[in-house]
Design a protein around this motif. Structure first.
Motif, PDB file in Angstrom:
ATOM      1  N   ILE B  81       0.840  -1.200   0.000  1.00 31.93           N
ATOM      2  CA  ILE B  81       0.000   0.000   0.000  1.00 31.93           C
ATOM      3  C   ILE B  81       0.878   1.254   0.000  1.00 31.93           C
ATOM      4  CG2 ILE B  81      -1.682   1.304   1.361  1.00 31.93           C
ATOM      5  CD1 ILE B  81      -2.728  -1.508   2.278  1.00 31.93           C
ATOM      6  N   GLU B  82       1.890   1.244   0.858  1.00 27.57           N
ATOM      7  CA  GLU B  82       2.748   2.417   0.977  1.00 27.57           C
ATOM      8  C   GLU B  82       3.490   2.714  -0.335  1.00 27.57           C
ATOM      9  OE1 GLU B  82       3.177   4.542   3.477  1.00 27.57           O
ATOM     10  OE2 GLU B  82       4.761   5.669   2.457  1.00 27.57           O
ATOM     11  N   ASN B  83       4.000   1.654  -0.968  1.00 33.61           N
ATOM     12  CA  ASN B  83       4.893   1.863  -2.112  1.00 33.61           C
ATOM     13  C   ASN B  83       4.255   1.572  -3.468  1.00 33.61           C
ATOM     14  OD1 ASN B  83       7.380   2.561  -0.636  1.00 33.61           O
ATOM     15  ND2 ASN B  83       7.114   0.526   0.244  1.00 33.61           N
ATOM     16  N   GLU B  84       2.955   1.295  -3.444  1.00 30.87           N
ATOM     17  CA  GLU B  84       2.218   1.025  -4.689  1.00 30.87           C
ATOM     18  C   GLU B  84       2.931  -0.013  -5.552  1.00 30.87           C
ATOM     19  OE1 GLU B  84       1.532   4.787  -6.532  1.00 30.87           O
ATOM     20  OE2 GLU B  84       0.190   5.464  -4.955  1.00 30.87           O
ATOM     21  N   VAL B  85       3.268  -1.098  -4.900  1.00 28.55           N
ATOM     22  CA  VAL B  85       3.954  -2.174  -5.612  1.00 28.55           C
ATOM     23  C   VAL B  85       2.918  -2.953  -6.428  1.00 28.55           C
ATOM     24  CG1 VAL B  85       5.423  -4.198  -5.317  1.00 28.55           C
ATOM     25  CG2 VAL B  85       5.585  -2.315  -3.693  1.00 28.55           C
ATOM     26  N   PRO B  86       3.210  -3.282  -7.693  1.00 24.19           N
ATOM     27  CA  PRO B  86       2.230  -4.048  -8.477  1.00 24.19           C
ATOM     28  C   PRO B  86       1.964  -5.424  -7.853  1.00 24.19           C
ATOM     29  CG  PRO B  86       4.026  -3.244  -9.871  1.00 24.19           C
ATOM     30  CD  PRO B  86       4.421  -2.981  -8.457  1.00 24.19           C
ATOM     31  N   LEU B  87       0.729  -5.894  -8.007  1.00 21.28           N
ATOM     32  CA  LEU B  87       0.382  -7.213  -7.472  1.00 21.28           C
ATOM     33  C   LEU B  87       1.286  -8.279  -8.074  1.00 21.28           C
ATOM     34  CD1 LEU B  87      -3.514  -7.392  -7.389  1.00 21.28           C
ATOM     35  CD2 LEU B  87      -1.946  -7.796  -5.496  1.00 21.28           C
ATOM     36  N   GLY B  88       1.747  -9.169  -7.224  1.00 19.15           N
ATOM     37  CA  GLY B  88       2.595 -10.247  -7.723  1.00 19.15           C
ATOM     38  C   GLY B  88       4.073  -9.949  -7.590  1.00 19.15           C
ATOM     39  N   SER B  89       4.413  -8.676  -7.352  1.00 17.03           N
ATOM     40  CA  SER B  89       5.807  -8.329  -7.074  1.00 17.03           C
ATOM     41  C   SER B  89       5.893  -7.887  -5.613  1.00 17.03           C
ATOM     42  CB  SER B  89       6.266  -7.178  -7.969  1.00 17.03           C
ATOM     43  OG  SER B  89       6.171  -7.548  -9.315  1.00 17.03           O
ATOM     44  N   PHE B  90       7.046  -8.079  -5.022  1.00 15.92           N
ATOM     45  CA  PHE B  90       7.164  -7.807  -3.591  1.00 15.92           C
ATOM     46  C   PHE B  90       8.463  -7.097  -3.259  1.00 15.92           C
ATOM     47  CE2 PHE B  90       4.489 -11.460  -4.217  1.00 15.92           C
ATOM     48  CZ  PHE B  90       3.412 -11.200  -3.379  1.00 15.92           C
ATOM     49  N   ARG B  91       8.344  -6.001  -2.508  1.00 16.99           N
ATOM     50  CA  ARG B  91       9.547  -5.400  -1.942  1.00 16.99           C
ATOM     51  C   ARG B  91       9.906  -6.126  -0.652  1.00 16.99           C
ATOM     52  NH1 ARG B  91       9.653   1.127  -2.382  1.00 16.99           N
ATOM     53  NH2 ARG B  91       9.485   1.313  -4.642  1.00 16.99           N
ATOM     54  N   THR B  92       8.900  -6.636   0.008  1.00 15.49           N
ATOM     55  CA  THR B  92       9.143  -7.493   1.159  1.00 15.49           C
ATOM     56  C   THR B  92       8.052  -8.539   1.199  1.00 15.49           C
ATOM     57  OG1 THR B  92       9.587  -7.595   3.524  1.00 15.49           O
ATOM     58  CG2 THR B  92       7.825  -6.133   2.842  1.00 15.49           C
ATOM     59  N   ILE B  93       8.396  -9.693   1.717  1.00 16.45           N
ATOM     60  CA  ILE B  93       7.413 -10.764   1.881  1.00 16.45           C
ATOM     61  C   ILE B  93       7.932 -11.686   2.969  1.00 16.45           C
ATOM     62  CG2 ILE B  93       8.434 -12.284   0.129  1.00 16.45           C
ATOM     63  CD1 ILE B  93       5.433 -13.032  -0.540  1.00 16.45           C
ATOM     64  N   VAL B  94       7.029 -12.406   3.596  1.00  9.90           N
ATOM     65  CA  VAL B  94       7.458 -13.370   4.598  1.00  9.90           C
ATOM     66  C   VAL B  94       7.359 -14.772   3.996  1.00  9.90           C
ATOM     67  CG1 VAL B  94       7.140 -14.216   6.943  1.00  9.90           C
ATOM     68  CG2 VAL B  94       6.533 -11.849   6.383  1.00  9.90           C
ATOM     69  N   SER B  95       8.501 -15.380   3.736  1.00  7.05           N
ATOM     70  CA  SER B  95       8.512 -16.767   3.269  1.00  7.05           C
ATOM     71  C   SER B  95       8.077 -17.653   4.430  1.00  7.05           C
ATOM     72  CB  SER B  95       9.916 -17.187   2.845  1.00  7.05           C
ATOM     73  OG  SER B  95      10.275 -16.567   1.647  1.00  7.05           O
ATOM     74  N   GLN B  96       7.239 -18.626   4.127  1.00  4.16           N
ATOM     75  CA  GLN B  96       6.747 -19.498   5.200  1.00  4.16           C
ATOM     76  C   GLN B  96       7.109 -20.944   4.885  1.00  4.16           C
ATOM     77  OE1 GLN B  96       2.597 -18.622   5.842  1.00  4.16           O
ATOM     78  NE2 GLN B  96       3.058 -16.528   6.457  1.00  4.16           N
ATOM     79  N   TYR B  97       7.641 -21.608   5.893  1.00  8.77           N
ATOM     80  CA  TYR B  97       8.076 -22.995   5.726  1.00  8.77           C
ATOM     81  C   TYR B  97       7.412 -23.871   6.772  1.00  8.77           C
ATOM     82  CZ  TYR B  97      11.688 -20.781   2.935  1.00  8.77           C
ATOM     83  OH  TYR B  97      12.345 -20.042   1.990  1.00  8.77           O
ATOM     84  N   GLU B  98       7.109 -25.087   6.348  1.00  3.33           N
ATOM     85  CA  GLU B  98       6.606 -26.079   7.290  1.00  3.33           C
ATOM     86  C   GLU B  98       7.722 -27.090   7.482  1.00  3.33           C
ATOM     87  OE1 GLU B  98       2.426 -27.568   6.747  1.00  3.33           O
ATOM     88  OE2 GLU B  98       3.521 -29.452   6.570  1.00  3.33           O
ATOM     89  N   VAL B  99       8.136 -27.266   8.697  1.00  3.26           N
ATOM     90  CA  VAL B  99       9.247 -28.161   8.986  1.00  3.26           C
ATOM     91  C   VAL B  99       8.717 -29.360   9.754  1.00  3.26           C
ATOM     92  CG1 VAL B  99      11.549 -28.337   9.987  1.00  3.26           C
ATOM     93  CG2 VAL B  99      10.718 -26.125   9.162  1.00  3.26           C
ATOM     94  N   GLU B 100       8.953 -30.547   9.191  1.00  4.10           N
ATOM     95  CA  GLU B 100       8.438 -31.759   9.828  1.00  4.10           C
ATOM     96  C   GLU B 100       9.598 -32.617  10.287  1.00  4.10           C
ATOM     97  OE1 GLU B 100       5.849 -34.052   7.316  1.00  4.10           O
ATOM     98  OE2 GLU B 100       5.843 -35.741   8.708  1.00  4.10           O
ATOM     99  N   HIS B 101       9.576 -32.989  11.542  1.00  2.00           N
ATOM    100  CA  HIS B 101      10.609 -33.888  12.065  1.00  2.00           C
ATOM    101  C   HIS B 101      10.361 -35.265  11.478  1.00  2.00           C
ATOM    102  CE1 HIS B 101      13.240 -36.031  14.787  1.00  2.00           C
ATOM    103  NE2 HIS B 101      13.725 -34.859  15.175  1.00  2.00           N
ATOM    104  N   GLU B 102      11.388 -35.822  10.830  1.00  2.00           N
ATOM    105  CA  GLU B 102      11.156 -37.061  10.088  1.00  2.00           C
ATOM    106  C   GLU B 102      10.848 -38.249  10.989  1.00  2.00           C
ATOM    107  OE1 GLU B 102      14.193 -37.863   7.193  1.00  2.00           O
ATOM    108  OE2 GLU B 102      13.022 -36.807   5.677  1.00  2.00           O
TER     109      GLU B 102
END
Lengths: 369, 272
Positions: B81-102
């Motif tokens: 919203i602040e930087n009017e970044v086009p949808l689908g591009s990111f100046r910042t994003i939080v990558s999310q991982y699921e980690v499973e103990h084998e």
């Protein structure tokens, strides 16, 4: 540490370089390689290599003219190209390239103009619009001394080394992509460029001149020697990665490990390379097959183009920061398929215009099969 | 799972993280001593054009406390919203991982906010053929998009995928630490909106800033992304797992969501 990780959320990063880049790298490599093929015939005056030189000059000029158009199209702001010349940046290879490219282009055009000029002047003696146009292009009937041709040719050669260096270094300096970050990449660009240029010469020899025997033999020799060199370079690159001599090459292997697409590409590259080297060798040996050299030429073009496609486009699908690979689907529009077709179409148009206007074959005694 | 490789990678990251902390500690101490950190001692030999604009007395950096990040993406949204970044591009994003103990099957999630690292030796700056992208005196890497020709060279050069070609401006775009806000005394949008207070931005040359104090306090635990690239990143992570420092050995999930015809089903940024 025994855990399985799933990346749940991450963006997909778009391509920053489009197929236009592949077209530029392909065209410009053919351009400087074909220029090298003109040296024995045109600069050193070796009669045996004159037919080769005449075709190679046509190949070089046409690709030199079209390549920069593709490069311009790869900029997202093509109309700002003049910023390159108002903000000269000597520490950026791309900026150095922007200075070399127009000078190289002008020298290649001057070299070809001087080489074709006597035939143009002769054509200007005739009647009709073609003669008048030839007179204009030849800029009069004054005699241009041979040293002028040699000077332009040598100048173009010197700048062609600059083009080889900058196009290779520009990509190879990028540490962020281990598959690019190797000193062997510029070398491989030159070798595969030479192979593709010889391939295009063979093709045009079949389509435009009458399939000269010497040209076929010389072109096939270039392809064969080029493939041997390519194999040596590929082996050295692999060795650097396997032994860990180059951590970057090691990282490059790790980045595509377990990818079925990359495995398939490697197998295809190996098979195409072997097929090309073998077919060049066999056709050279079997005199009766020499007329089919243009088929080897087509395969050589495939190898030269696909190498650039893999290096420039497919490497961009290897995620730098996140897991996995991006799916790249070639778009139909000018950022994709139309760009590729359009570049080749433009090249064909340039080739045909030169063929109509310039009697470039003049004095060529074709020894057909 | 390839445990040998894991162990090896683990060793490697520890070594390289140690190396990465050398410039970090020197910067932190340089802040205390009021000595500007210069590139002479940097691990990377990369040529850097002179910095320009910005306050030379400051060196902005960010510390992300991963222990406080819940992956809500408020930063991602507020940045858009602040930087009017086009949808689908990111100046910042939080990558999310699921980690499973084998062995145990236990599942945990790992959140990794990503943004421009405002490196001390930014590989994106020297490659720019028209000097459109540059580093300010306060360390912030910015793009003058009136000059940018959109060649995409900087996008290729960034090892962190922090840059992209903005489809509206057709020029290079990236996180600026919200320089326009910092310059008038506001916090960046992502910092302002972070519900857990996980993002701390500040001047590491000011020994009294919160970030300087946290760097002092946690200097042994801080990690940066891809230290082996010699970029000297200035986004520091607290509570980082060394498996995520470089390209994670993970299964990408969402990209595989396709129907039997190969059309994408679950990932629809294209065409917006």
């Amino acid at each position: 540490m025994n855990s399985m990780v799933i990346e749940v959320l991450t963006p997909r990063y778009a391509m920053a370089w489009y197929p236009w880049a592949v077209q530029y790298f392909f065209m410009i490599a053919i351009s400087y390689s074909a220029l090298m093929l003109t040296v024995p015939g045109l600069l050193l005056g070796k009669q045996r290599f004159l037919p080769l030189a005449k075709i190679a000059l046509l190949v070089s000029v046409s690709c030199t003219l079209v390549g920069p158009v593709a490069l311009l199209a790869d900029l997202h702001q093509p109309l700002r190209f003049w910023h390159f010349y108002t903000n000269i940046t000597p520490w950026s290879w791309m900026s150095i390239g922007s200075l070399l490219l127009p000078l190289y282009l002008m020298l290649v055009v001057a070299y070809a103009w001087l080489a074709w000029r006597p035939a143009m002047q002769e054509q200007a003696q005739g009647e009709g619009w073609m003669a008048r146009l030839s007179g204009w292009i030849a800029l009069g009937q004054w005699h241009a001394p041979r040293w002028l041709l040699v000077l332009a040719g040598l100048g173009a050669l010197v700048f062609s080394f600059g083009i080889m260096l900058y196009t290779g270094a520009e990509v190879a300096v990028l540490q962020s992509r281990p598959l690019w970050h190797t000193e062997w990449l510029p070398v491989m660009f030159v070798i595969t460029g030479l192979i593709a240029a010889a391939g295009l010469v063979l093709l045009l020899n079949r389509l435009m001149t009458g399939n000269d025997e010497d040209v076929n033999r010389q072109g096939l020799t270039v392809i064969f020697v080029g493939m041997i060199l390519a194999a040596v370079v590929a082996a050295l690159w692999l060795a650097e990665g396997i032994t860990g001599y180059s951590p970057s090459v090691q990282q490059a292997f790790a980045s595509i490990k377990n990818s079925p697409q990359w495995t398939a590409a490697a197998v295809w590259g190996l098979l195409a390379g072997i097929a090309l080297a073998l077919s060049a060798a066999v056709v050279l040996k079997k005199q009766v097959w020499l007329g089919g050299a243009w088929l080897v030429g087509l395969l050589a073009l495939h190898v030269g183009w696909t190498f650039r496609w893999m290096v420039l486009m497919e490497v961009q699908t290897v995620a730098k920061n996140t897991a996995g690979y991006y799916q790249y689907a070639l778009e139909a529009g000018s950022y994709g398929f139309m760009g590729i077709i359009g570049t080749f179409g433009l090249w064909l148009a340039v080739l045909l215009i030169i063929d109509i206007l310039v009697p470039w074959k003049k004095g060529m005694q074709v020894r057909a099969h | 799972m390839d445990t040998m490789r894991r162990a090896l990678l683990g060793q490697m990251t520890k070594l390289t993280v140690g190396a990465a902390l050398v410039p970090l500690s020197s910067i932190a101490s340089a802040g205390i001593n009021d000595q500007p950190p210069r590139r002479e001692g940097d691990p990377a030999k990369r040529y850097q054009p002179p910095r320009r604009e910005g306050d030379p007395a400051k060196r902005y950096a960010m510390l992300i406390d991963l222990r406080a990040c819940i992956g809500c993406q408020a930063c991602t949204v507020s940045c858009h919203i602040e930087n009017e970044v086009p949808l689908g591009s990111f100046r910042t994003i939080v990558s999310q991982y699921e980690v499973e103990h084998e062995d145990s099957g236990d599942i945990a999630t790992f959140m990794l906010p990503r943004l421009c690292n405002h490196c001390d030796s930014p590989p994106c700056v020297p490659v720019c053929p028209v000097q459109a992208t540059f580093q300010r005196e306060d360390g912030i890497v910015v793009v003058d998009n009136d000059v940018c020709v959109g060649c995409g060279y900087c996008v290729q050069a960034c090892p962190y995928d922090a840059r992209f070609i903005n489809e509206h401006t057709q020029t290079a775009d990236k996180c600026t630490f919200c320089a326009h806000r910092l310059d008038v005394g506001l916090l960046p949008a992502c910092v302002e909106s972070c519900v857990g207070g996980a993002r701390i931005i500040g001047d590491i040359r000011d020994p009294n800033s919160q970030i300087s104090q946290m760097i002092d306090e946690h200097s042994k635990e801080l990690m940066v992304l891809k230290p082996e690239q010699g970029t000297s990143p200035h986004v520091f992570y607290l509570g980082m797992d060394d498996r995520f420092i470089s390209r994670p050995d993970a299964k990408p999930a969402l990209w595989d969501v396709r129907d039997p015809q190969g059309e994408e089903m679950g990932y629809e940024f294209h065409g917006h």
